[in-house]
Write an enzyme that holds these catalytic residues in place. Structure first.
Site, PDB file in Angstrom:
ATOM      1  N   ASP A 146      -7.047   4.053  -4.404  1.00 32.34           N
ATOM      2  CA  ASP A 146      -7.724   3.834  -3.120  1.00 32.34           C
ATOM      3  C   ASP A 146      -8.399   5.191  -2.841  1.00 32.34           C
ATOM      4  OD1 ASP A 146      -7.727   1.675  -0.781  1.00 32.34           O
ATOM      5  OD2 ASP A 146      -7.571   3.595   0.223  1.00 32.34           O
TER       6      ASP A 146
ATOM      7  N   LYS B 282       0.861  -1.185   0.000  1.00 30.70           N
ATOM      8  CA  LYS B 282       0.000   0.000   0.000  1.00 30.70           C
ATOM      9  C   LYS B 282       0.893   1.230   0.000  1.00 30.70           C
ATOM     10  CE  LYS B 282      -4.485   0.566   0.093  1.00 30.70           C
ATOM     11  NZ  LYS B 282      -5.549  -0.407  -0.247  1.00 30.70           N
TER      12      LYS B 282
HETATM   13  N1  GLU Z   1      -7.336  -0.111  -2.905  1.00 27.09           N
HETATM   14  C1  GLU Z   1      -8.027  -1.309  -3.276  1.00 27.09           C
HETATM   15  C2  GLU Z   1      -8.040  -2.260  -2.100  1.00 27.09           C
HETATM   16  O1  GLU Z   1      -8.130  -1.834  -0.975  1.00 27.09           O
HETATM   17  C3  GLU Z   1      -7.563  -1.908  -4.596  1.00 27.09           C
HETATM   18  C4  GLU Z   1      -6.105  -2.171  -4.719  1.00 27.09           C
HETATM   19  C5  GLU Z   1      -5.668  -2.619  -6.129  1.00 27.09           C
HETATM   20  O2  GLU Z   1      -6.485  -2.700  -7.031  1.00 27.09           O
HETATM   21  O3  GLU Z   1      -4.471  -2.884  -6.235  1.00 27.09           O
HETATM   22  O4  GLU Z   1      -8.040  -3.446  -2.245  1.00 27.09           O
END
Ligand code: GLU
Length: 454
Positions: A168, A128
């Protein structure tokens, strides 16, 4: 050592070395305590110090991000990428741009992502990133300059088989576009190093819809398992981003009625059902607050959050059959769940990451008649579809909306069945928190053992 004392020792250690990271601790405590039945059965995880290793990111990068605002002033922000675990695939996980972003929040999100990505059945590690930058109220030029500056550092880490960020909170199609443009300029590569791309430049159909659709597919599986149906159910949704919007849309497809959405200014109660096209126009095109919705839609009510400074999320005061928290972490507390329950709500399906506080989760788990879809299982449809975008990029093809949606639906069924069967295997049938944590962990932990102490 018993599994319980091993888990407690690791948790104590986290508290000691990361004392200023309560949100990460909350996420770690939930996962680790749920692993007790697996660790009791399998001493190999303790033998190989898997818990000590899995709670520590493989690599954390912090960097300064400076951009010039429209007034000509240099603005400085923290940028981060937490590359948590790469044992089952390249690092994968979104970027969050929000004033509350710090290392604690990104460690919690990166940690959750490990198990979520594992549950999808695809080969993706967990990561992340983000910045304490608030895109709200910024001009397109400011957003572009910020994204370019952020990518100047991020580009040193990412790559299509290395680390693949996505969106996100605060990072949607517009931001991914600016980030990708700068990535290409710096690396001279047109590859799949980001997901959530635009449709004409490598993006996947149904990626925007995926998290919301996936969450409703998951809720549908839960309710069908007990012989029920979503049809006719009144549903409360929090949030007004892409997760909330497409949760509402899919609920209509399945015959349910979404009646609320919320943003940082307040919430909308629309007893006749949320108008998805109007919501999209206000939030995605005009980028305005939700009070605009009530100005246009007859019969709907907007309540400003300022009217409710009592430690509760008032969107949950609206009576409903099912709740879809799809805004942010810890947005549904004990008082909220008690209200929901008293008003007849019997299903919570988490579109956001860790939206339910531990006390509220304990309340739910104490009720026999409550269905609960934990985030790392229920909202995995977004990252799963990112995985599908990566497949399409790697093979230089693009699939139709129906093809991607069908694959997404199958993945959500697979996640539900895996979590359910695992809960049964460990003697607590239907406890999807336990099932999702054990199933997500087991695959990653076994890969870590196979690959030695790295
Ligand atoms: N932010 C999204 C999550 O919490 C998607 C992340 C992504 O597609 O890599 O899973």
């Amino acid at each position: 050592m018993s599994a319980k004392s091993y888990i407690n020792d690791v948790l104590k250690h986290i508290k000691k070395v990361s004392s200023r990271q309560p949100i990460f601790y909350q996420a770690a405590e939930e996962v680790l305590t749920n692993l007790a039945p697996l660790l009791d059965r399998e001493p190999k995880y303790e033998k190989h110090s898997v818990l000590e290793r899995i709670v520590m990111p493989e690599k954390t990068t912090m960097f300064r991000t400076v951009y010039i605002n429209d007034a000509g002033k240099a603005c400085v922000h923290f940028g981060y990428r937490v590359e948590f675990n790469s044992s089952i695939g390249p690092y994968k996980g979104g970027l969050r741009f929000h004033p509350t972003v710090n290392l604690d929040v990104l460690k919690f999100l990166g940690f959750e992502q490990i198990f979520k990505n594992s549950l999808t059945g695809l080969n993706m590690g967990g990561a992340k990133g983000g910045a304490n930058f608030d895109p709200k109220g910024k001009s397109d030029g400011e957003i572009m300059r910020f994204c370019q500056s952020f990518m100047n550092e991020l580009s040193k880490l990412i790559g299509d088989v290395k680390d693949i960020p996505a969106g996100d909170i605060g990072v949607g199609g517009r931001e991914i576009g600016y980030l990708y443009g700068q990535y290409k300029k710096l690396t001279s590569r047109f590859d799949g190093a980001l997901t959530g791309k635009g449709l004409s430049w490598g993006g996947s159909l149904a990626r925007t819809e995926a998290t919301g659709y996936g969450s409703v597919y998951f809720a549908d599986e839960m309710i069908k398992k007990v012989g029920g149906s979503l049809e006719g159910k009144r549903c409360s949704i929090s949030g007004a981003g892409n997760v909330a919007i497409y949760t509402a849309q899919k609920l209509y497809h399945l015959g349910a009625l979404p009646v609320t959405v919320s943003d940082s200014t307040g919430f909308i109660y629309d007893k006749d059902g949320i108008d998805v096209e109007l919501l999209k126009d206000i939030k995605e095109v005009k980028r305005l607050g939700l009070s605009e919705y009530a100005k246009v839609k007859k019969g709907s009510i907007f309540k400003s959050v300022n009217e409710y400074a009592n430690g509760r999320n008032e969107v949950w005061s609206i009576p409903c059959d099912a709740a879809f928290p799809s805004a942010t972490q810890n947005e549904l507390n004990l008082a909220d769940i008690e209200t929901l329950y008293a008003n007849g709500c019997r299903l919570v399906c988490e579109g956001a990451n860790m939206p339910t506080t531990p006390e509220a989760m304990a309340f739910i788990q104490g009720k026999k008649d409550f269905l609960y879809g934990p985030a790392k299982a229920a909202n995995a449809g977004g990252v799963a579809t990112s995985g599908l975008e990566m497949s399409q990029n790697a093979s230089m093809t693009s699939w139709s909306f129906e093809e991607v949606d069908t694959k997404l639906h199958n993945i959500m069924r697979h996640i539900f069945n895996t979590a359910y069967e695992t809960s049964k295997e460990f003697g607590d049938e239907g406890n999807l928190v336990l099932g999702a944590n054990i199933a997500g962990f087991r695959k990653v932990a076994d890969a870590m053992i196979d690959q030695g102490y790295v």
